[in-house]
Design a protein around this motif. Structure first.
Motif, PDB file in Angstrom:
ATOM      1  N   MET A   5      -0.442  20.937   9.898  1.00  0.00           N
ATOM      2  CA  MET A   5       0.094  19.583   9.800  1.00  0.00           C
ATOM      3  C   MET A   5      -1.007  18.608   9.384  1.00  0.00           C
ATOM      4  N   ARG A   6      -2.185  18.726   9.965  1.00  0.00           N
ATOM      5  CA  ARG A   6      -3.304  17.841   9.620  1.00  0.00           C
ATOM      6  C   ARG A   6      -3.759  18.050   8.174  1.00  0.00           C
ATOM      7  N   GLU A   7      -3.737  19.301   7.706  1.00  0.00           N
ATOM      8  CA  GLU A   7      -4.093  19.588   6.313  1.00  0.00           C
ATOM      9  C   GLU A   7      -3.094  18.931   5.355  1.00  0.00           C
ATOM     10  N   LYS A   8      -1.815  19.038   5.685  1.00  0.00           N
ATOM     11  CA  LYS A   8      -0.778  18.432   4.833  1.00  0.00           C
ATOM     12  C   LYS A   8      -0.884  16.913   4.862  1.00  0.00           C
ATOM     13  N   GLU A   9      -1.230  16.365   6.017  1.00  0.00           N
ATOM     14  CA  GLU A   9      -1.400  14.921   6.120  1.00  0.00           C
ATOM     15  C   GLU A   9      -2.577  14.461   5.257  1.00  0.00           C
ATOM     16  N   ALA A  10      -3.687  15.195   5.301  1.00  0.00           N
ATOM     17  CA  ALA A  10      -4.864  14.834   4.498  1.00  0.00           C
ATOM     18  C   ALA A  10      -4.545  14.914   3.009  1.00  0.00           C
ATOM     19  N   ALA A  11      -3.804  15.946   2.607  1.00  0.00           N
ATOM     20  CA  ALA A  11      -3.422  16.074   1.202  1.00  0.00           C
ATOM     21  C   ALA A  11      -2.532  14.915   0.773  1.00  0.00           C
ATOM     22  N   MET A  12      -1.617  14.528   1.640  1.00  0.00           N
ATOM     23  CA  MET A  12      -0.727  13.408   1.342  1.00  0.00           C
ATOM     24  C   MET A  12      -1.528  12.113   1.203  1.00  0.00           C
ATOM     25  N   MET A  13      -2.458  11.896   2.116  1.00  0.00           N
ATOM     26  CA  MET A  13      -3.229  10.647   2.099  1.00  0.00           C
ATOM     27  C   MET A  13      -4.232  10.618   0.943  1.00  0.00           C
ATOM     28  N   ALA A  14      -4.546  11.769   0.364  1.00  0.00           N
ATOM     29  CA  ALA A  14      -5.442  11.827  -0.791  1.00  0.00           C
ATOM     30  C   ALA A  14      -4.692  11.567  -2.097  1.00  0.00           C
ATOM     31  N   ASP A  15      -3.383  11.567  -2.035  1.00  0.00           N
ATOM     32  CA  ASP A  15      -2.543  11.341  -3.208  1.00  0.00           C
ATOM     33  C   ASP A  15      -2.215   9.844  -3.293  1.00  0.00           C
ATOM     34  N   ALA A  16      -2.799   9.172  -4.272  1.00  0.00           N
ATOM     35  CA  ALA A  16      -2.635   7.710  -4.401  1.00  0.00           C
ATOM     36  C   ALA A  16      -1.164   7.319  -4.552  1.00  0.00           C
ATOM     37  N   ALA A  17      -0.390   8.107  -5.291  1.00  0.00           N
ATOM     38  CA  ALA A  17       1.029   7.794  -5.479  1.00  0.00           C
ATOM     39  C   ALA A  17       1.785   7.906  -4.151  1.00  0.00           C
ATOM     40  N   ALA A  18       1.435   8.907  -3.351  1.00  0.00           N
ATOM     41  CA  ALA A  18       2.078   9.085  -2.049  1.00  0.00           C
ATOM     42  C   ALA A  18       1.744   7.912  -1.131  1.00  0.00           C
ATOM     43  N   VAL A  19       0.483   7.530  -1.109  1.00  0.00           N
ATOM     44  CA  VAL A  19       0.052   6.416  -0.256  1.00  0.00           C
ATOM     45  C   VAL A  19       0.770   5.133  -0.664  1.00  0.00           C
ATOM     46  N   GLU A  20       0.904   4.916  -1.965  1.00  0.00           N
ATOM     47  CA  GLU A  20       1.592   3.716  -2.455  1.00  0.00           C
ATOM     48  C   GLU A  20       3.055   3.701  -2.001  1.00  0.00           C
ATOM     49  N   LEU A  21       3.722   4.847  -2.087  1.00  0.00           N
ATOM     50  CA  LEU A  21       5.118   4.943  -1.639  1.00  0.00           C
ATOM     51  C   LEU A  21       5.228   4.695  -0.136  1.00  0.00           C
ATOM     52  N   ILE A  22       4.323   5.271   0.625  1.00  0.00           N
ATOM     53  CA  ILE A  22       4.345   5.100   2.078  1.00  0.00           C
ATOM     54  C   ILE A  22       4.140   3.638   2.443  1.00  0.00           C
ATOM     55  N   GLU A  23       3.174   2.998   1.811  1.00  0.00           N
ATOM     56  CA  GLU A  23       2.906   1.585   2.095  1.00  0.00           C
ATOM     57  C   GLU A  23       4.096   0.713   1.706  1.00  0.00           C
ATOM     58  N   LYS A  24       4.710   1.014   0.574  1.00  0.00           N
ATOM     59  CA  LYS A  24       5.894   0.268   0.139  1.00  0.00           C
ATOM     60  C   LYS A  24       7.017   0.426   1.156  1.00  0.00           C
ATOM     61  N   PHE A  25       7.203   1.655   1.640  1.00  0.00           N
ATOM     62  CA  PHE A  25       8.245   1.914   2.625  1.00  0.00           C
ATOM     63  C   PHE A  25       7.957   1.180   3.932  1.00  0.00           C
ATOM     64  N   GLN A  26       6.705   1.176   4.364  1.00  0.00           N
ATOM     65  CA  GLN A  26       6.341   0.477   5.597  1.00  0.00           C
ATOM     66  C   GLN A  26       6.569  -1.025   5.473  1.00  0.00           C
ATOM     67  N   ARG A  27       6.222  -1.591   4.309  1.00  0.00           N
ATOM     68  CA  ARG A  27       6.471  -3.027   4.092  1.00  0.00           C
ATOM     69  C   ARG A  27       7.968  -3.328   4.150  1.00  0.00           C
ATOM     70  N   LEU A  28       8.755  -2.462   3.538  1.00  0.00           N
ATOM     71  CA  LEU A  28      10.209  -2.638   3.537  1.00  0.00           C
ATOM     72  C   LEU A  28      10.753  -2.542   4.958  1.00  0.00           C
ATOM     73  N   GLN A  29      10.267  -1.570   5.723  1.00  0.00           N
ATOM     74  CA  GLN A  29      10.696  -1.432   7.121  1.00  0.00           C
ATOM     75  C   GLN A  29      10.353  -2.674   7.927  1.00  0.00           C
ATOM     76  N   GLN A  30       9.144  -3.189   7.753  1.00  0.00           N
ATOM     77  CA  GLN A  30       8.723  -4.388   8.485  1.00  0.00           C
ATOM     78  C   GLN A  30       9.604  -5.579   8.128  1.00  0.00           C
ATOM     79  N   SER A  31       9.872  -5.728   6.859  1.00  0.00           N
ATOM     80  CA  SER A  31      10.710  -6.828   6.406  1.00  0.00           C
ATOM     81  C   SER A  31      12.106  -6.740   7.022  1.00  0.00           C
ATOM     82  N   HIS A  32      12.668  -5.556   6.999  1.00  0.00           N
ATOM     83  CA  HIS A  32      14.012  -5.378   7.559  1.00  0.00           C
ATOM     84  C   HIS A  32      14.010  -5.532   9.075  1.00  0.00           C
TER      85      HIS A  32
END
Length: 125
Positions: A25-52
């Motif tokens: 799980m930690r390896e998959k998390e590190a790979a995800m966080m190393a992917d700039a496109a994934a991080v951008e999607l996650i941040e966008k989703f978090q902003r949307l969640q906060q707004s809602h």
């Protein structure tokens, strides 16, 4: 006796941290966080969640359009293989922790909890 319980809890935590499930799980998390496109999607989703969340806190209901936006972004996130792999392994790890909790409950109550296997609950509900 409570010191022994806490000691065993710490030991259990270390065993879980040493488990293959946790390491993967930690390896998959590190790979995800190393992917700039994934991080951008996650941040966008978090902003949307906060707004809602703020809207709901102010007493507003989400519109169908806003809900559609959330679902579309979730779909987009799951198209990213790093996010999807992390989500899948995280789900498996959570199921593992649920099994651990069931065994602890079994130890406390002295009997295994009745298990059933319905589609909505899963095998360990």
């Amino acid at each position: 006796m409570s010191d022994l319980v806490l000691e065993k809890a710490l030991e259990l935590g270390k065993l879980i941290a040493d488990s293959e499930k946790y390491k993967i799980m930690r390896e998959k998390e590190a790979a995800m966080m190393a992917d700039a496109a994934a991080v951008e999607l996650i941040e966008k989703f978090q902003r949307l969640q906060q707004s809602h969340h703020m809207m709901r806190m102010q007493g507003h209901e989400l519109t169908d359009e806003q809900l559609s936006e959330v679902y579309a972004l979730e779909d987009q996130m799951m198209e990213n293989h790093h996010i999807r792999e992390f989500a899948e392994i995280q789900d498996q790890f959570q199921k593992f922790l649920n099994e651990v909790n069931e065994r602890i409950s079994e130890g406390i109550e002295g009997k295994p909890k009745e298990q059933h296997n319905c589609a909505a609950c899963g095998p360990y509900s």
